[in-house]
Design a protein around this motif. Structure first.
Motif, short mmCIF file in Angstrom:
data_model
loop_
_atom_site.label_atom_id
_atom_site.label_comp_id
_atom_site.label_asym_id
_atom_site.label_seq_id
_atom_site.Cartn_x
_atom_site.Cartn_y
_atom_site.Cartn_z
N ARG A 138 3.75 19.55 -16.76
CA ARG A 138 2.83 20.42 -17.46
C ARG A 138 3.11 21.88 -17.13
NH1 ARG A 138 -1.55 18.93 -20.74
NH2 ARG A 138 -0.65 16.87 -20.51
N CYS A 139 3.53 22.12 -15.88
CA CYS A 139 3.85 23.49 -15.46
C CYS A 139 5.07 24.01 -16.21
CB CYS A 139 4.18 23.49 -13.96
SG CYS A 139 2.85 24.08 -12.95
N TRP B 45 0.82 -1.21 0.00
CA TRP B 45 0.00 0.00 0.00
C TRP B 45 0.85 1.26 0.00
CZ3 TRP B 45 -4.29 -0.22 -2.05
CH2 TRP B 45 -5.19 -1.24 -1.81
N THR C 235 -3.70 23.67 -14.28
CA THR C 235 -2.32 23.66 -13.78
C THR C 235 -1.48 24.62 -14.60
OG1 THR C 235 -2.68 21.32 -13.46
CG2 THR C 235 -0.45 22.14 -13.10
N LYS C 236 -1.63 24.47 -15.91
CA LYS C 236 -0.89 25.32 -16.85
C LYS C 236 -1.19 26.79 -16.60
CE LYS C 236 1.65 26.05 -20.28
NZ LYS C 236 2.83 26.27 -19.50
N VAL D 190 -6.70 10.49 -7.12
CA VAL D 190 -5.62 11.00 -7.97
C VAL D 190 -5.88 10.64 -9.43
CG1 VAL D 190 -3.18 10.76 -8.51
CG2 VAL D 190 -3.90 11.05 -6.16
N ARG E 25 -13.42 24.44 -31.28
CA ARG E 25 -12.43 23.38 -31.20
C ARG E 25 -12.25 22.71 -32.57
NH1 ARG E 25 -14.22 21.27 -26.66
NH2 ARG E 25 -15.63 19.91 -27.78
N ILE F 275 -6.26 4.19 1.24
CA ILE F 275 -5.31 4.30 0.13
C ILE F 275 -5.97 4.05 -1.23
CG2 ILE F 275 -3.17 3.39 -0.85
CD1 ILE F 275 -2.05 3.21 1.91
N PRO F 276 -6.83 3.01 -1.38
CA PRO F 276 -7.50 2.90 -2.68
C PRO F 276 -8.33 4.14 -3.00
CG PRO F 276 -7.75 0.87 -1.46
CD PRO F 276 -7.14 1.87 -0.52
N PHE G 153 1.49 11.70 -10.06
CA PHE G 153 0.59 12.84 -10.26
C PHE G 153 1.34 14.16 -10.16
CE2 PHE G 153 -2.68 15.83 -8.60
CZ PHE G 153 -3.46 15.85 -9.73
N THR H 109 1.62 6.65 -6.78
CA THR H 109 0.53 7.45 -7.34
C THR H 109 0.78 8.93 -7.14
OG1 THR H 109 -0.92 5.64 -6.69
CG2 THR H 109 -1.96 7.67 -7.38
N TYR I 158 -8.50 12.90 -10.80
CA TYR I 158 -7.94 14.21 -11.18
C TYR I 158 -7.16 14.10 -12.49
CZ TYR I 158 -8.98 17.15 -7.14
OH TYR I 158 -9.61 17.91 -6.21
N ALA I 159 -6.33 13.04 -12.58
CA ALA I 159 -5.40 12.95 -13.71
C ALA I 159 -6.13 12.75 -15.03
CB ALA I 159 -4.43 11.80 -13.47
N LEU I 160 -7.31 12.09 -14.98
CA LEU I 160 -8.00 11.78 -16.23
C LEU I 160 -8.78 12.97 -16.78
CD1 LEU I 160 -9.27 8.12 -15.84
CD2 LEU I 160 -7.30 8.99 -17.06
N CYS J 146 0.15 28.22 -13.39
CA CYS J 146 1.60 28.38 -13.45
C CYS J 146 1.95 29.62 -14.26
CB CYS J 146 2.25 27.16 -14.10
SG CYS J 146 2.29 25.75 -13.02
N LEU K 237 -7.65 7.15 -2.09
CA LEU K 237 -6.68 8.19 -2.48
C LEU K 237 -6.22 7.97 -3.91
CD1 LEU K 237 -5.08 10.42 -0.73
CD2 LEU K 237 -3.17 8.86 -1.00
N VAL K 238 -5.90 6.71 -4.23
CA VAL K 238 -5.44 6.40 -5.59
C VAL K 238 -6.53 6.73 -6.59
CG1 VAL K 238 -4.77 4.50 -7.12
CG2 VAL K 238 -3.80 4.64 -4.84
N THR L 113 -7.89 19.53 -15.62
CA THR L 113 -6.89 19.66 -14.56
C THR L 113 -5.60 20.25 -15.12
OG1 THR L 113 -7.78 17.62 -13.64
CG2 THR L 113 -5.71 18.42 -12.71
N TRP L 114 -5.20 19.67 -16.28
CA TRP L 114 -3.92 20.10 -16.86
C TRP L 114 -4.02 21.53 -17.36
CZ3 TRP L 114 -1.29 16.87 -14.61
CH2 TRP L 114 -1.64 15.52 -14.56
N MET L 115 -5.20 21.87 -17.92
CA MET L 115 -5.41 23.23 -18.40
C MET L 115 -5.25 24.22 -17.24
SD MET L 115 -8.50 23.79 -21.00
CE MET L 115 -9.63 24.88 -20.13
#
Lengths: 272, 272, 272
Positions: free
Chosen positions: B208-209, B190, C78-79, C65, C229, C58-59, B201, B197, C68-70, C82, C61-62, C74-76
């Motif tokens: 990306r930053c 775990w 973060t960018k 994450v 788009r 923990i599962p 992340f 993870t 968020y990552a999918l 920054c 939490l995983v 999120t990435w937009m």
């Protein structure tokens, strides 16, 4: 001469992982089938080692030879190294010698996939090693072996891989010895796998480092090689058909496959 | 040189989650199949640790190397880092060094998916860890171990993962030790999952930053990269076909594939 | 900047319910499969809590994450967060800060679906909670516990989730404690489900309330976003093809795909 080098890299890159995986899987399946049918340890002192080793090494050797034989580059290289004995035909400079070395290592690497897989699978399974090394297992810690002389002890140990011929008080010892031999066998298997993987990876890196081509050039050469082979085959096919058609026309007086056959001639004895 | 950076991000974004999930699932299935066939703890003091560790670490190492080898970017980078040893060909500025670092971390991240999955699954299953750590389990709370010396105690503990060789009064202790080892193994599993993870992340966010491209720019670069590869392949194909056709015409006297073959020539020995 | 806000609402409205249901069902199936294979309570005082909590948290939490990552948003974000560190590039006014907050909550809401489902299912099942909280069950009403000191009592309570190691007079107590823990676990599960449902509903209402767009405007924005788009992608595709075609013409001397290839050039080494 750069072309043959590029050829190696092309074939190495393209079909590499797929073909190697296929070879490895076939080897594993073959090993499982093969050993379940034919392997039965002789359980006689002195014979176990030869029997087990033969099952370990000879199939690996056969697979190695087959691996060499199935690469068309082997034959190309044999031809070239033979031809180069006549020095006026081609001057072998240092670049060519380097390329020959590289090609040899590339062929060897591919040819080693099947034998190494065989060795790894058989060592991880452990049956052959258990038979081969049964006489040489360390049994100093078992007090019951102190009553026996060295030849007697070897005879008892040699009978361990066979199930029905063991005295009852030896059953526990046999199980422990079997576990110990399997442990040794699998550790050898893992060592082999780890070393082979690292050597393969490092030599691939090194080969890529030594290449005089950039990534784009390399890609272009791959395309070029494929096209050259393909177009040459087409042209050779067409060229030879035209040539033979002309010759047959001279002999029989008409083109084979043509509908209107008006003028035929009877070939004379000299024509044949 | 921005292109290679963008290339990383493109490939990272597109096939990332799908390919990684596939790899992880294949690894899990492979682990289950593999361990059920070949794993049998030797149950001898000193050997257990090596055996269990070999089953834990070496497959992970092999998967790591395979992960590196299957990325074409690895070879691109190897090539580039080698080429940059000749300083007059390309001047390595700080941006390029940063990009190389980023690419290296990107490749490593992808290559780590399979080995980390292997480690996580094996630790959650617990069989390998139970064998490897059996000698080092803490048994201070059990009074029956006070009668034994340290080597005897280790020998008894080493035999815990094997079922048939335990004295009856030890049965309860063995079950509790097994539970304790499985607890440790799963907690390590775990911890590994949670850390991996979070690191994945955070490093994705950081990458990306640090990217010098906005979202739209990034999208444009992805399109550009795809088109460049595609058009280059087309052009290279056409270019090489034209070149080879010319050479074949010199050799055989006609263009391959042409219908009206009037003039063919027989190549002389020097032509080959 | 309104566009990104509308973008959130569009994506929230369109794929919302379907994707969330799918995620929830997958999580439930995964939880059932997973816990039946790997969960076995250590039954040792001090370890139970960590073990059960690790399987609970923990599962989740995983999954959080991964959730968020999918999300590409999120990435937009973060960018953008920054980039805003360079104040001369874009001035962050209060509306933009509000929009960023809203986007963050939207992403978080989506990412929370899987972890909340995991927590709810595991709490309703009760196995993990039973193991984690077994030491802390209230047993004041049972007179037989008065004879034991606090550590002894904890040790007895810690062994309750394991079946075979209980003395006969404790059997009834264990069953009652198990019922009590399962009751607590399921009450927590229901509370979680009720609170999550209410919060999700209220925040959707609130987001729609705060939107500066009417229903028709909102529909128009969705269409607008999609068109933007799509047309950008078309334009980028065409632009990059023209650029690359020019570069290839410089290298090879002809445009890829052209029929009449009269002048080709062999690229020199410097061209690559």
């Amino acid at each position: 001469m750069d072309s043959s080098f590029s050829n190696i890299l092309c074939s190495l890159q393209k079909s590499g992982s797929f073909v190697n995986t296929l070879i490895a899987i076939l080897t594993i399946c073959g090993q499982q089938l093969f050993s379940s049918f034919t392997f039965s340890c002789p359980c006689q002192p002195g014979n176990n080692l030869y029997y087990g080793s033969a099952f370990l090494i000879i199939p690996a050797l056969v697979l190695l030879v087959i691996g060499y034989a199935l690469r068309s580059q082997t034959w190309m290289m044999t031809k070239e190294s033979c031809c180069s004995s006549s020095p006026h035909l081609r001057s072998v400079n240092s670049l060519q010698r380097k390329l020959a070395c590289l090609m040899f290592f590339s062929i060897t690497g591919r040819a080693l996939v099947a034998p190494l897989t065989w060795l790894a699978v058989t060592l991880l399974t452990g049956t052959y090693y258990e038979c081969a090394a049964s006489e040489y297992a360390s049994v100093e810690q078992y007090s019951m072996f102190n009553n026996y002389s060295e030849p007697e002890r070897q005879e008892i140990l040699a009978e361990f891989p066979c199930f029905e011929q063991i005295s009852p008080d030896m059953l526990m010892v046999r199980d422990e010895v079997a576990l110990q031999l399997r442990y040794q066998s699998q550790m050898w298997g893992w060592t082999l796998i780890a070393v082979a993987t690292l050597v393969a990876f490092l030599s691939c890196c090194l080969a890529r480092c030594c290449s005089p081509l950039t990534s784009l050039q390399h890609q272009y050469w791959c395309t070029h090689m494929r096209n050259e082979r393909q177009l040459f085959e087409e042209a050779a096919e067409q060229h030879s058909r035209v040539l033979i058609t002309q010759r047959i026309k001279e002999l029989f007086g008409f083109v084979p496959g043509s509908e209107d056959v008006r003028h035929i001639r009877i070939p004379s004895c000299q024509d044949w």
